[in-house]
Design an enzyme around this catalytic site. Sequence first.
Site, mmCIF file in Angstrom:
data_model
loop_
_atom_site.group_PDB
_atom_site.id
_atom_site.type_symbol
_atom_site.label_atom_id
_atom_site.label_comp_id
_atom_site.label_asym_id
_atom_site.label_seq_id
_atom_site.Cartn_x
_atom_site.Cartn_y
_atom_site.Cartn_z
ATOM 1 N N ARG A 167 65.157 14.340 8.365
ATOM 2 C CA ARG A 167 66.101 15.333 8.004
ATOM 3 C C ARG A 167 67.133 14.776 7.011
ATOM 4 N NH1 ARG A 167 63.173 17.089 10.284
ATOM 5 N NH2 ARG A 167 63.308 18.416 12.623
ATOM 6 N N SER A 214 69.341 23.573 15.993
ATOM 7 C CA SER A 214 70.497 22.012 16.849
ATOM 8 C C SER A 214 71.506 21.571 15.985
ATOM 9 C CB SER A 214 69.092 21.083 16.357
ATOM 10 O OG SER A 214 67.958 21.385 16.942
ATOM 11 N N GLU A 284 73.030 17.277 12.733
ATOM 12 C CA GLU A 284 72.301 17.319 12.417
ATOM 13 C C GLU A 284 72.948 18.826 11.394
ATOM 14 O OE1 GLU A 284 67.915 20.646 12.785
ATOM 15 O OE2 GLU A 284 68.697 17.846 13.645
#
Length: 288
Positions: A167, A214, A284
């Site tokens: 990420r 998420s 995230e």
Amino acid sequence: MNMHIFDIDFQTNVNASGLTSMKLPTLLNIVYYPRSTKELTFLYDYFSVNNLPFFILGSGSNVIFTEKAKNLNVISTKNLKPTISRKDNIVTASASVMLSKLYRYCQEKGLSGFEKLATIPGTVGGAITMNAGCFGSSISDNLISVKTFHAGKTKWIKKEKLNFSYRHSGLNDCLILSAKFALKNNDKCEIEREFLKYCSLRAQKQPKGYSTGSIFKNSPTYNAGELIDKCGIKGLKIGGARVSEKHGNFIINEDNASAKDVLSLIKIIKETVFQKFGIQLKEEVEIL
């Protein structure tokens, strides 16, 4: 530089609920809608050189605008014409292309590599910026190079020169214009079967409703959703926002939630997980 050089479309006093997947009604002072790469790079350069706060917005699937974002100069890419081209098994896509559209283009050409990523509701540019992924795959896996714009200059950067990790891309300080991907030849029907399999898995695991996907990152040592589940706070509701009962790493805008409602839940989740496991969850989702 003069902002009047281009007749760039813009709107003032914009409700962000129409720009993001979570539909939170934050008021933004101004949103620009460039129609070409020339207009986009001009805006990027103008705000950078003049040290003005700005944000490039793609599909808005991983963004929460808070009251602090009111004075941001938001640049939406929704009016940019998405372009995709191919040479053998190398596909080039502009940053504004939706991953689902890129998958369909590749599938029709018998090129495999986006079956998993097509289930992510985002653009190529946004996905590369955060190195988005799912089902053990990341967009950097098939990436060859990225075309960027920074300090008035455009250049292609090879993947090996970038710092991709979970990420993370290292591309937050530049504008992504397009990207090249190396894909594999495969039977069209087989590619579609794989895609439908992952669509089914996503539908089984993830809740419906307005969300950002998420909220927290996973790590090699833990799954954020499982930690939240073990804390017994699935279903917790503040205002119009609720921690999903189906998947603990999702917060759903269930009833006209505000950004404040969502941030309050995020804070409670982080504090609860830390108290129980000593783990500091990291967002995230991009909170502005």
